[in-house]
Design a protein around this motif. Structure first.
Motif, PDB file in Angstrom:
ATOM      1  N   UNK A  73      -7.520   7.639  21.899  1.00  0.00           N
ATOM      2  CA  UNK A  73      -7.784   8.068  20.521  1.00  0.00           C
ATOM      3  C   UNK A  73      -8.639   7.055  19.743  1.00  0.00           C
ATOM      4  N   UNK A  74      -8.638   5.805  20.163  1.00  0.00           N
ATOM      5  CA  UNK A  74      -9.418   4.783  19.463  1.00  0.00           C
ATOM      6  C   UNK A  74     -10.929   4.962  19.646  1.00  0.00           C
ATOM      7  N   UNK A 103     -18.444   5.120  16.482  1.00  0.00           N
ATOM      8  CA  UNK A 103     -19.477   6.149  16.510  1.00  0.00           C
ATOM      9  C   UNK A 103     -20.542   5.877  17.566  1.00  0.00           C
ATOM     10  N   UNK A 104     -20.826   4.613  17.839  1.00  0.00           N
ATOM     11  CA  UNK A 104     -21.888   4.282  18.797  1.00  0.00           C
ATOM     12  C   UNK A 104     -21.523   4.588  20.244  1.00  0.00           C
ATOM     13  N   UNK A 105     -20.251   4.591  20.553  1.00  0.00           N
ATOM     14  CA  UNK A 105     -19.869   4.876  21.934  1.00  0.00           C
ATOM     15  C   UNK A 105     -18.630   5.772  22.056  1.00  0.00           C
ATOM     16  N   UNK A 106     -18.441   6.643  21.092  1.00  0.00           N
ATOM     17  CA  UNK A 106     -17.287   7.543  21.112  1.00  0.00           C
ATOM     18  C   UNK A 106     -17.370   8.586  22.228  1.00  0.00           C
ATOM     19  N   UNK A 149     -20.784  -4.617  21.207  1.00  0.00           N
ATOM     20  CA  UNK A 149     -19.580  -4.687  20.371  1.00  0.00           C
ATOM     21  C   UNK A 149     -18.535  -5.599  21.008  1.00  0.00           C
ATOM     22  N   UNK A 150     -18.373  -5.498  22.309  1.00  0.00           N
ATOM     23  CA  UNK A 150     -17.416  -6.348  23.022  1.00  0.00           C
ATOM     24  C   UNK A 150     -17.763  -7.817  22.840  1.00  0.00           C
ATOM     25  N   UNK A 151     -19.041  -8.116  22.919  1.00  0.00           N
ATOM     26  CA  UNK A 151     -19.495  -9.493  22.735  1.00  0.00           C
ATOM     27  C   UNK A 151     -19.202  -9.970  21.315  1.00  0.00           C
ATOM     28  N   UNK A 152     -19.444  -9.106  20.349  1.00  0.00           N
ATOM     29  CA  UNK A 152     -19.182  -9.445  18.944  1.00  0.00           C
ATOM     30  C   UNK A 152     -17.688  -9.734  18.720  1.00  0.00           C
ATOM     31  N   UNK A 153     -16.829  -8.874  19.272  1.00  0.00           N
ATOM     32  CA  UNK A 153     -15.382  -9.067  19.136  1.00  0.00           C
ATOM     33  C   UNK A 153     -14.948 -10.366  19.814  1.00  0.00           C
ATOM     34  N   UNK A 154     -15.473 -10.613  21.003  1.00  0.00           N
ATOM     35  CA  UNK A 154     -15.100 -11.833  21.729  1.00  0.00           C
ATOM     36  C   UNK A 154     -15.593 -13.089  21.002  1.00  0.00           C
ATOM     37  N   UNK A 155     -16.748 -13.017  20.379  1.00  0.00           N
ATOM     38  CA  UNK A 155     -17.225 -14.178  19.609  1.00  0.00           C
ATOM     39  C   UNK A 155     -16.347 -14.399  18.376  1.00  0.00           C
ATOM     40  N   UNK A 181     -13.790  -1.026   6.244  1.00  0.00           N
ATOM     41  CA  UNK A 181     -15.067  -0.303   6.303  1.00  0.00           C
ATOM     42  C   UNK A 181     -15.095   0.737   7.419  1.00  0.00           C
ATOM     43  N   UNK A 182     -14.135   0.667   8.344  1.00  0.00           N
ATOM     44  CA  UNK A 182     -14.090   1.596   9.477  1.00  0.00           C
ATOM     45  C   UNK A 182     -13.209   2.786   9.096  1.00  0.00           C
ATOM     46  N   UNK A 183     -13.841   3.956   8.962  1.00  0.00           N
ATOM     47  CA  UNK A 183     -13.092   5.165   8.606  1.00  0.00           C
ATOM     48  C   UNK A 183     -12.007   5.447   9.643  1.00  0.00           C
ATOM     49  N   UNK A 184     -10.796   5.677   9.161  1.00  0.00           N
ATOM     50  CA  UNK A 184      -9.689   6.024  10.039  1.00  0.00           C
ATOM     51  C   UNK A 184      -8.976   4.840  10.671  1.00  0.00           C
ATOM     52  N   UNK A 185      -9.443   3.634  10.396  1.00  0.00           N
ATOM     53  CA  UNK A 185      -8.808   2.458  10.991  1.00  0.00           C
ATOM     54  C   UNK A 185      -7.479   2.185  10.304  1.00  0.00           C
ATOM     55  N   UNK A 186      -6.489   1.767  11.100  1.00  0.00           N
ATOM     56  CA  UNK A 186      -5.176   1.397  10.578  1.00  0.00           C
ATOM     57  C   UNK A 186      -4.823   0.008  11.084  1.00  0.00           C
TER      58      UNK A 186
END
Length: 194
Positions: A67-68, A73-76, A93-99, A127-132
């Protein structure tokens, strides 16, 4: 006789102090100074393969929490592990999160700086719609599995424990930052009346 008892007591105290881990550098941090050192030393192995580790993390995250995908949107549309592994958008995105995690790990010795940084990152997820806020906790196991995959035999039970403490500390502060940044009902009503 008293001399022997004093020596014995002193040697027991010294031995006990030797086996005890050093106290945390800051009581707010769950890691002792020694654990922080081990985390930073071990993290070098992750850092050398930071993008690969991040991709493994996200593939495992989406395997366990399909569900995540809708939040990205870029890789849904990447519904299979094969598509996810070959996606440049996911890799970025993975690189950004890891950094981001890298910055958190490196800031562990400065708990004030760590909290400021990690809580700010948590707040930005509004800023992420639907994020909890609960979504942050879904990263814990995939992160640990990705670290284990990357580190291989270097992922000892001691390192695993340190990584668990570290990721939980990071996630707690991401959640805190997210929750603290949430507008209260009173603020929302005032904003709507403007």
């Amino acid at each position: 006789m008293g001399c022997k008892l004093t020596k014995l007591a002193a040697s027991e105290l010294a031995e006990d102090a030797f086996h005890r881990p050093p106290p945390p550098a800051d009581p707010r941090c769950p890691l002792t100074t020694k654990q922080q050192y081990c985390m930073l030393a071990s993290w070098k192995g992750i850092y050398r393969q930071i993008e690969k580790t991040g991709i493994i993390l996200f593939v495992k995250l989406f395997e366990e929490n399909k569900e995540l995908l809708a939040l990205f949107t870029k890789f849904s549309e990447l519904h299979t592990a094969e598509h996810q592994l070959s996606s440049t958008e996911l890799a970025e995105h993975a690189s950004k999160v890891m950094h981001t995690l890298d910055e958190g790990v490196k800031a562990l010795r400065d708990v004030d700086g760590f909290m400021t940084y990690v809580r700010h990152v948590g707040a930005t997820h509004h800023q992420v719609d639907g994020f909890q806020a609960s979504n942050f906790w879904k990263i814990e196991q995939p992160f640990l599995e990705a670290a284990k995959t990357t580190l291989g035999e270097r992922y000892t039970p001691n390192i695993e424990n340190i990584y668990k403490l570290t990721i939980r500390f990071i996630l707690e502060n991401l959640v805190k930052g997210y929750e603290d940044a949430a507008p209260s009902k009173g603020q929302t009503e005032i904003d709507l009346n403007k």
